[in-house]
Design a protein around this motif. Structure first.
Motif, PDB file in Angstrom:
ATOM      1  N   PHE A 155      -0.546 -54.098  45.935  1.00 61.51           N
ATOM      2  CA  PHE A 155       0.312 -54.177  46.855  1.00 61.51           C
ATOM      3  C   PHE A 155      -0.086 -53.288  47.764  1.00 61.51           C
ATOM      4  N   ILE A 156      -0.571 -51.995  47.462  1.00 65.55           N
ATOM      5  CA  ILE A 156      -1.025 -51.040  48.413  1.00 65.55           C
ATOM      6  C   ILE A 156      -2.050 -51.575  49.291  1.00 65.55           C
ATOM      7  N   ALA A 178       5.001 -46.559  59.022  1.00 68.75           N
ATOM      8  CA  ALA A 178       6.183 -47.336  58.387  1.00 68.75           C
ATOM      9  C   ALA A 178       5.697 -47.668  56.966  1.00 68.75           C
ATOM     10  N   THR A 179       4.651 -48.168  56.726  1.00 73.46           N
ATOM     11  CA  THR A 179       4.006 -48.651  55.512  1.00 73.46           C
ATOM     12  C   THR A 179       3.849 -47.484  54.780  1.00 73.46           C
ATOM     13  N   LEU A 186       8.352 -45.650  47.488  1.00 75.55           N
ATOM     14  CA  LEU A 186       8.392 -46.386  46.338  1.00 75.55           C
ATOM     15  C   LEU A 186       7.589 -45.918  45.159  1.00 75.55           C
ATOM     16  N   LEU A 187       6.413 -45.001  45.300  1.00 76.97           N
ATOM     17  CA  LEU A 187       6.014 -44.276  44.298  1.00 76.97           C
ATOM     18  C   LEU A 187       6.724 -43.297  43.913  1.00 76.97           C
ATOM     19  N   ASP A 193      10.535 -42.513  37.379  1.00 79.10           N
ATOM     20  CA  ASP A 193      11.034 -43.186  36.443  1.00 79.10           C
ATOM     21  C   ASP A 193      10.132 -43.337  35.006  1.00 79.10           C
ATOM     22  N   ARG A 194       8.940 -42.725  35.169  1.00 83.82           N
ATOM     23  CA  ARG A 194       8.046 -42.866  34.066  1.00 83.82           C
ATOM     24  C   ARG A 194       8.552 -41.848  33.057  1.00 83.82           C
ATOM     25  N   PRO A 195       8.149 -42.011  31.713  1.00 83.73           N
ATOM     26  CA  PRO A 195       8.345 -41.136  30.687  1.00 83.73           C
ATOM     27  C   PRO A 195       7.541 -40.020  30.766  1.00 83.73           C
ATOM     28  N   ASP A 196       8.328 -38.782  30.615  1.00 81.50           N
ATOM     29  CA  ASP A 196       7.770 -37.493  30.761  1.00 81.50           C
ATOM     30  C   ASP A 196       6.695 -37.256  32.116  1.00 81.50           C
TER      31      ASP A 196
END
Length: 203
Positions: A155-156, A178-179, A186-187, A193-196
């Motif tokens: 995507f990037i 803007a991108t 997004l990142l 939201d990743r674990p730890d």
């Protein structure tokens, strides 16, 4: 000090990469490369027995290595957000310094039909795959699942290349900025939201 004759091969490949990013593949002729590089005409088939197709293929590899090195340098940053922001900032600088003439030589080769040299499309695809893989490694290193890292890498690359094309058409850095902002957000969410994660919570 004039360049040594032994430098002519390297100068021709570099000139080809510069011409590709500014004029596209179809306009990057042997004559134009010779004029830009200052290399002697006799050196073309001495160094590049495959002619124009070989010269463009090697320029694609050179440009691909350059950007891959930028990504791999960014990968060493402790903060992946900082790394990606810096990567977009480098493209912004390139666009502004070239007065929006400098695009991506890989895109220049990929978007043009090369029926007489199909290997050029394959070379461009291999470069894009290398960039995506480097970004995947960055995201996996910072705790994202490999499948998500691959999707983000693709995507990037796609978003960046599209933004660069829009910037050149509009003569403005706004599409790139803007991108970059949307990808940053997004990142932030993906890494939060990743674990730890260890990432500071959003305000």
């Amino acid at each position: 000090m004039s360049p040594r004759k032994s430098d002519s091969r390297e100068r021709m490949v570099l000139s080809t990469a510069v011409l590709l990013r500014e004029y596209g593949a179809s306009a990057t002729s042997i004559d134009r490369v010779l004029a830009h590089s200052g290399a002697p005409r006799g050196s073309v088939y001495h160094h590049f027995p495959g002619g124009r197709a070989q010269l463009i293929d090697e320029a694609v590899a050179l440009a691909g290595d350059f950007v891959a090195d930028l990504i791999e340098t960014a990968m060493r940053a402790d903060d992946p957000l900082e790394a990606i922001d810096a990567f977009f900032a480098l493209w912004r600088e390139r666009l502004v310094e070239s007065d929006f003439r400098a695009g991506c030589p890989i895109v220049a080769v990929a978007v043009e039909t090369n029926d007489d040299a199909p290997q050029l499309a394959r070379s461009a695809a291999a470069v894009f795959a290398r960039w995506q893989e480097a970004l995947t490694v960055l995201f996996v290193r910072h705790g994202l699942p490999e499948a998500r890292g691959k999707r983000l890498g693709a995507f990037i690359v796609a978003a960046l290349e599209g933004a660069v094309i829009m910037c050149r058409a509009e003569q403005s850095v706004e599409p790139l900025e803007a991108t970059a902002a949307e990808i940053h957000d997004l990142l932030v969410h993906a890494l939060r939201d990743r674990p730890d994660t260890g990432l500071r919570p959003m305000p």
